[in-house]
Design a protein around this motif. Structure first.
Motif, PDB file in Angstrom:
ATOM      1  N   LEU A   1     -33.644 -74.087 -29.775  1.00 56.77           N
ATOM      2  CA  LEU A   1     -33.411 -73.253 -30.947  1.00 56.77           C
ATOM      3  C   LEU A   1     -32.199 -72.373 -30.678  1.00 56.77           C
ATOM      4  O   LEU A   1     -32.163 -71.645 -29.678  1.00 56.77           O
ATOM      5  N   SER A   2     -31.225 -72.424 -31.555  1.00 56.40           N
ATOM      6  CA  SER A   2     -29.988 -71.679 -31.351  1.00 56.40           C
ATOM      7  C   SER A   2     -29.636 -70.904 -32.611  1.00 56.40           C
ATOM      8  O   SER A   2     -29.588 -71.481 -33.703  1.00 56.40           O
ATOM      9  N   ALA A   3     -29.413 -69.622 -32.471  1.00 58.84           N
ATOM     10  CA  ALA A   3     -28.983 -68.773 -33.591  1.00 58.84           C
ATOM     11  C   ALA A   3     -27.545 -68.346 -33.353  1.00 58.84           C
ATOM     12  O   ALA A   3     -27.223 -67.819 -32.283  1.00 58.84           O
ATOM     13  N   LYS A   4     -26.679 -68.593 -34.322  1.00 59.09           N
ATOM     14  CA  LYS A   4     -25.271 -68.245 -34.196  1.00 59.09           C
ATOM     15  C   LYS A   4     -24.786 -67.583 -35.471  1.00 59.09           C
ATOM     16  O   LYS A   4     -25.195 -67.952 -36.568  1.00 59.09           O
ATOM     17  N   MET A   5     -23.894 -66.641 -35.314  1.00 56.27           N
ATOM     18  CA  MET A   5     -23.322 -65.957 -36.473  1.00 56.27           C
ATOM     19  C   MET A   5     -22.231 -66.814 -37.105  1.00 56.27           C
ATOM     20  O   MET A   5     -21.430 -67.439 -36.404  1.00 56.27           O
ATOM     21  N   GLN A   6     -22.214 -66.857 -38.421  1.00 53.25           N
ATOM     22  CA  GLN A   6     -21.158 -67.555 -39.146  1.00 53.25           C
ATOM     23  C   GLN A   6     -19.896 -66.707 -39.140  1.00 53.25           C
ATOM     24  O   GLN A   6     -19.895 -65.575 -39.615  1.00 53.25           O
ATOM     25  N   ASP A   7     -18.820 -67.250 -38.587  1.00 53.71           N
ATOM     26  CA  ASP A   7     -17.550 -66.527 -38.508  1.00 53.71           C
ATOM     27  C   ASP A   7     -16.637 -67.024 -39.619  1.00 53.71           C
ATOM     28  O   ASP A   7     -16.267 -68.200 -39.669  1.00 53.71           O
ATOM     29  N   PHE A   8     -16.249 -66.128 -40.537  1.00 52.52           N
ATOM     30  CA  PHE A   8     -15.384 -66.499 -41.657  1.00 52.52           C
ATOM     31  C   PHE A   8     -13.908 -66.300 -41.354  1.00 52.52           C
ATOM     32  O   PHE A   8     -13.061 -66.625 -42.177  1.00 52.52           O
ATOM     33  N   GLY A   9     -13.612 -65.792 -40.184  1.00 52.38           N
ATOM     34  CA  GLY A   9     -12.214 -65.531 -39.860  1.00 52.38           C
ATOM     35  C   GLY A   9     -11.775 -64.158 -40.350  1.00 52.38           C
ATOM     36  O   GLY A   9     -12.442 -63.519 -41.176  1.00 52.38           O
ATOM     37  N   GLY A  10     -10.656 -63.693 -39.840  1.00 57.99           N
ATOM     38  CA  GLY A  10     -10.183 -62.349 -40.150  1.00 57.99           C
ATOM     39  C   GLY A  10      -9.295 -62.272 -41.378  1.00 57.99           C
ATOM     40  O   GLY A  10      -9.003 -63.275 -42.040  1.00 57.99           O
ATOM     41  N   TRP A  11      -8.861 -61.066 -41.642  1.00 62.50           N
ATOM     42  CA  TRP A  11      -7.999 -60.778 -42.796  1.00 62.50           C
ATOM     43  C   TRP A  11      -6.598 -61.289 -42.527  1.00 62.50           C
ATOM     44  O   TRP A  11      -6.106 -61.268 -41.394  1.00 62.50           O
ATOM     45  N   THR A  12      -5.891 -61.760 -43.596  1.00 62.03           N
ATOM     46  CA  THR A  12      -4.525 -62.255 -43.495  1.00 62.03           C
ATOM     47  C   THR A  12      -3.650 -61.524 -44.504  1.00 62.03           C
ATOM     48  O   THR A  12      -4.023 -61.372 -45.671  1.00 62.03           O
ATOM     49  N   ALA A  13      -2.504 -61.079 -44.057  1.00 60.30           N
ATOM     50  CA  ALA A  13      -1.574 -60.357 -44.932  1.00 60.30           C
ATOM     51  C   ALA A  13      -0.889 -61.319 -45.898  1.00 60.30           C
ATOM     52  O   ALA A  13      -0.635 -62.482 -45.574  1.00 60.30           O
ATOM     53  N   ASN A  14      -0.581 -60.805 -47.101  1.00 60.76           N
ATOM     54  CA  ASN A  14       0.171 -61.545 -48.123  1.00 60.76           C
ATOM     55  C   ASN A  14      -0.409 -62.944 -48.352  1.00 60.76           C
ATOM     56  O   ASN A  14       0.296 -63.949 -48.393  1.00 60.76           O
ATOM     57  N   HIS A  15      -1.714 -62.988 -48.499  1.00 62.68           N
ATOM     58  CA  HIS A  15      -2.425 -64.255 -48.650  1.00 62.68           C
ATOM     59  C   HIS A  15      -3.121 -64.278 -50.007  1.00 62.68           C
ATOM     60  O   HIS A  15      -3.687 -63.274 -50.449  1.00 62.68           O
ATOM     61  N   ALA A  16      -3.077 -65.456 -50.660  1.00 63.04           N
ATOM     62  CA  ALA A  16      -3.740 -65.598 -51.956  1.00 63.04           C
ATOM     63  C   ALA A  16      -5.221 -65.901 -51.718  1.00 63.04           C
ATOM     64  O   ALA A  16      -5.573 -66.954 -51.182  1.00 63.04           O
ATOM     65  N   TYR A  17      -6.082 -64.965 -52.099  1.00 59.31           N
ATOM     66  CA  TYR A  17      -7.532 -65.125 -51.947  1.00 59.31           C
ATOM     67  C   TYR A  17      -8.155 -65.450 -53.294  1.00 59.31           C
ATOM     68  O   TYR A  17      -7.757 -64.908 -54.330  1.00 59.31           O
ATOM     69  N   THR A  18      -9.118 -66.367 -53.262  1.00 63.03           N
ATOM     70  CA  THR A  18      -9.844 -66.739 -54.469  1.00 63.03           C
ATOM     71  C   THR A  18     -11.192 -66.040 -54.510  1.00 63.03           C
ATOM     72  O   THR A  18     -11.679 -65.525 -53.490  1.00 63.03           O
ATOM     73  N   ALA A  19     -11.809 -66.012 -55.671  1.00 63.34           N
ATOM     74  CA  ALA A  19     -13.086 -65.331 -55.836  1.00 63.34           C
ATOM     75  C   ALA A  19     -14.137 -65.934 -54.913  1.00 63.34           C
ATOM     76  O   ALA A  19     -14.178 -67.145 -54.683  1.00 63.34           O
ATOM     77  N   ASN A  20     -14.969 -65.066 -54.354  1.00 61.90           N
ATOM     78  CA  ASN A  20     -16.095 -65.427 -53.482  1.00 61.90           C
ATOM     79  C   ASN A  20     -15.683 -65.902 -52.102  1.00 61.90           C
ATOM     80  O   ASN A  20     -16.512 -66.409 -51.357  1.00 61.90           O
ATOM     81  N   GLU A  21     -14.398 -65.753 -51.720  1.00 66.72           N
ATOM     82  CA  GLU A  21     -14.021 -66.000 -50.337  1.00 66.72           C
ATOM     83  C   GLU A  21     -14.545 -64.871 -49.463  1.00 66.72           C
ATOM     84  O   GLU A  21     -14.740 -63.743 -49.916  1.00 66.72           O
ATOM     85  N   HIS A  22     -14.764 -65.180 -48.169  1.00 63.04           N
ATOM     86  CA  HIS A  22     -15.308 -64.199 -47.241  1.00 63.04           C
ATOM     87  C   HIS A  22     -14.384 -64.050 -46.033  1.00 63.04           C
ATOM     88  O   HIS A  22     -13.700 -64.992 -45.630  1.00 63.04           O
ATOM     89  N   ILE A  23     -14.413 -62.852 -45.438  1.00 59.98           N
ATOM     90  CA  ILE A  23     -13.711 -62.609 -44.181  1.00 59.98           C
ATOM     91  C   ILE A  23     -14.575 -61.705 -43.308  1.00 59.98           C
ATOM     92  O   ILE A  23     -15.516 -61.054 -43.785  1.00 59.98           O
ATOM     93  N   ASN A  24     -14.282 -61.693 -42.013  1.00 61.07           N
ATOM     94  CA  ASN A  24     -14.862 -60.721 -41.091  1.00 61.07           C
ATOM     95  C   ASN A  24     -13.838 -59.611 -40.903  1.00 61.07           C
ATOM     96  O   ASN A  24     -12.664 -59.887 -40.645  1.00 61.07           O
ATOM     97  N   ALA A  25     -14.280 -58.376 -41.030  1.00 59.55           N
ATOM     98  CA  ALA A  25     -13.355 -57.255 -40.888  1.00 59.55           C
ATOM     99  C   ALA A  25     -14.071 -56.077 -40.229  1.00 59.55           C
ATOM    100  O   ALA A  25     -15.296 -55.943 -40.313  1.00 59.55           O
ATOM    101  N   ALA A  26     -13.282 -55.225 -39.558  1.00 56.95           N
ATOM    102  CA  ALA A  26     -13.844 -54.037 -38.917  1.00 56.95           C
ATOM    103  C   ALA A  26     -14.242 -53.040 -39.989  1.00 56.95           C
ATOM    104  O   ALA A  26     -13.411 -52.551 -40.754  1.00 56.95           O
ATOM    105  N   GLY A  27     -15.542 -52.752 -40.063  1.00 55.25           N
ATOM    106  CA  GLY A  27     -16.043 -51.833 -41.069  1.00 55.25           C
ATOM    107  C   GLY A  27     -17.529 -52.017 -41.250  1.00 55.25           C
ATOM    108  O   GLY A  27     -18.156 -52.878 -40.626  1.00 55.25           O
TER     109      GLY A  27
END
Length: 623
Positions: A380-406
């Motif tokens: 049995l293995s539990a792992k966190m889903q990593d969505f990747g970090g924030w990117t500058a000047n990037h076109a984001y679409t609705a419901n996209e996810h990122i990991n960020a400090a906060g």
């Protein structure tokens, strides 16, 4: 003539492989072949318009098939004429662009009628010799041309096992479109080189096609079940429909067979295996009364002979689910429904069985550290889903996810609630309200952690029970049946525990897998009597919530024997005298006077602490 025309027309409709007979399509004359070859395709019958105009026959060609049919039909030996494909001639007839005629050319039907008049039937016409109009020709019946699909024989392969088939087979492969091409292979023998079935040369290792074996095909005397690298081979042999693939180069994650189901139905079905539940693959297997042997719904054999020293892990069965909505998901759902209507009769009803058959010991460290084990039944293995970090000047679409400090834990998952372009510098992410980032709006969704509520859960309805939650047959544990020595309780979560039992939850210390041996020596907690130890049905020791240890018994039975030193709690005299909850018989050691004191009540009003009176000290000599 009209009678024959009608009869032939009906017979063509009945026997043609095409539902709407394509003889009504266009006709044009074959000009490229001097012997007046009739080009027959399952899509059309073609003649040459220049040699066969509307009313005349070209007498300048004495060997003309049409001329002989008209002049002396009874002398025609149709077996001397060939039928086949000729791409150049078909192109000359503008096969892809010519318009279809409204009706059947009466002159062509007249030829067929005359053939039938002199004794040819539609069956015998189908059986006439036919070949491809290329240098490596293969004789084929007209019925092949009328009814079958294009095969490697149409490229010149004879399917005799000879190496001369290699060139046309290679051409068949090259003519097939990558990823979607299908090459049909009729029954026969496939060529081999040094005992190895021929595999087409691939200039592009990522190209794959489907080889469809239409009948039994052998290579070197053995059934052929797979061709080339990466290609899928479809066959029917060993009484089974088979799909096979060998990978030697250019491995991809494309499966041999892919099933796709898109469910957009809004109907709600409470039974996850109900009759109306959408299925991508449904397998129904019945073991009828009188059947003998194991009936298996699906079986997977994985033969793992790779040698990567654990870098790669072969998987016989793997599932993957991407959860993007609020539906519940099961990685695997199994259900056994017993409709016999009676108690279990000793025959097995197991929802799951796992077997490991191997030899030798596991790694030595696994005898004290379970995490080092190489052989594990359930991992049995539990792992966190990593969505990747924030990117500058990037076109984001609705419901996209990122990991960020906060967020409250210092790392949060943030979701796009308004699409747009991020700014040139990362904003301050917070869990309070929206975060504006260029033209993008973010909102805190969750913390960067994955907490799984339960590893293994038991549940039941009100009418069901378990005899045993986790049990064992006769087996031996070199380390422990349960080992949580490397686990820990989260210090940030109050009231954590490694093992938790309800009040009255019994631990049996001497069971022997018999009904008579149950609960001979048990321990449990009672809210009224404290922590109890019972032997053979009687309480022999109790630890009360106030700390008192009680050993029930009589003057001759039930006593506390300590095979070791006993040390009383040492307290200053003032502390001892300040105890206002003292009970008679309580003892302490007075650290000021260096004496044992006992709380006694000679009378109801004269309770006090009395020092023990000591005589002569112990010595090795006689008193």
């Amino acid at each position: 003539m009209l009678r024959w025309f009608s009869l032939v027309f009906i017979l063509f409709i009945l026997f043609s492989p095409v539902k709407y007979i394509q003889v009504v399509a266009s006709f044009c004359i074959e000009q490229a072949v001097a012997s007046s070859i009739l080009i027959m395709n399952q899509d059309d019958i073609t003649y040459s318009a220049s040699t066969f105009p509307n009313t005349t026959i070209d007498d300048s060609r004495p060997n003309s098939f049409l001329r002989k049919i008209y002049n002396a039909p009874s002398q025609i030996d149709l077996s001397t004429y060939v039928v086949g494909y000729d791409a150049t001639s078909l192109d000359a007839c503008a096969r892809d662009g010519r318009p279809a005629l409204a009706g059947i050319d009466a002159k062509v039907m007249g030829i067929i009628s005359q053939l039938m008049t002199i004794g040819y039937t539609l069956t015998t016409m189908r059986a006439l010799s036919a070949r491809s109009v290329i240098s490596s020709s293969v004789s084929r019946g007209l019925s092949d041309k009328w009814s079958d699909v294009p095969t490697v024989k149409d490229m010149g392969a004879r399917m005799t096992g000879a190496t001369t088939d290699i060139a046309p087979l290679q051409q068949s492969y090259e003519a097939a479109a990558p990823g979607v091409g299908i090459v049909n292979v009729p029954s026969g023998a496939w060529p081999s080189i040094n005992g190895v079935p021929f595999a087409p040369t691939k200039s592009d290792q990522t190209k794959t096609i489907l080889w469809n074996l239409l009948g039994p095909v052998t290579s070197g005397g053995s059934p052929l079940s797979r061709i080339g690298s990466g290609d899928v081979t479809e066959s029917y042999n060993a009484n089974s429909k088979n799909y096979a693939r060998d990978w030697y180069h250019g491995v991809s994650d494309a499966p041999i067979v892919r099933l796709a189901l898109n469910n957009y139905a809004s109907d709600w079905h409470t039974d996850f295996q109900g009759a109306s539940t959408p299925l991508a693959l449904g397998i129904s297997v019945y073991s009828h009364p009188g059947s003998n042997g194991n009936t298996v719904g699906a079986h997977v054999d994985l033969y793992s002979y790779g040698n990567t020293n654990g870098v790669a892990a072969d998987q016989a069965y793997a599932t993957g689910i991407t959860k993007g909505g609020t539906n519940g998901v099961w990685g695997f759902a199994g259900q056994i429904t017993d409709v016999t209507g009676h108690d279990a009769d000793g025959t097995i009803t197991w929802a799951d069985e796992l077997d490991i058959m191997s030899n030798g010991d596991d790694v030595a460290a696994s005898k004290y550290d379970p995490s080092t084990s190489s052989r594990v039944f359930h991992f049995l293995s539990a792992k966190m889903q990593d969505f990747g970090g924030w990117t500058a000047n990037h076109a984001y679409t609705a419901n996209e996810h990122i990991n960020a400090a906060g967020g409250p834990t210092g790392c949060g998952i943030y979701t796009v609630v308004s699409a747009g372009m991020s700014g040139s510098s990362e904003p301050a992410f917070t869990d309070a309200g929206n975060v504006i980032d260029g033209t993008v709006t973010w909102k805190y969704s969750a913390s960067c952690q994955n907490v799984v509520g339960t590893g293994i859960e038991f549940t039941n309805d009100g009418a069901s029970r378990y005899n045993t939650g986790i049990g064992s047959a006769s087996t031996t544990f070199d380390n422990a049946a349960l080992d949580f020595s490397k686990a820990s309780n989260n210090p940030n979560v109050a009231n954590g525990a490694m093992i938790r039992l309800p009040a009255g939850g019994i631990v049996d210390w001497s069971a022997n897998s018999t009904a008579a041996g149950k609960n001979k020596h048990i321990m449990f907690y009672s809210p009224t009597a404290g922590f109890l130890y019972e032997a053979n049905g009687s309480v022999v020791m109790a630890i009360h919530d106030d700390g008192n240890i009680v050993v029930p018994g009589t003057i001759t039975a039930g006593y506390l024997m300590l095979n070791g030193p006993v040390q009383l709690q040492s307290l200053p005299k003032a502390t001892i005298l300040g105890i206002n909850t003292a009970q008679e018989g309580m003892k302490f050691y007075d650290s000021d006077d260096h004496v044992e004191v006992t709380y006694r009540c000679p009378t109801a009003s004269t309770c006090a602490w009395f020092p023990t009176q000591y005589g002569i000290a112990l010595s090795n000599g006689k008193r």
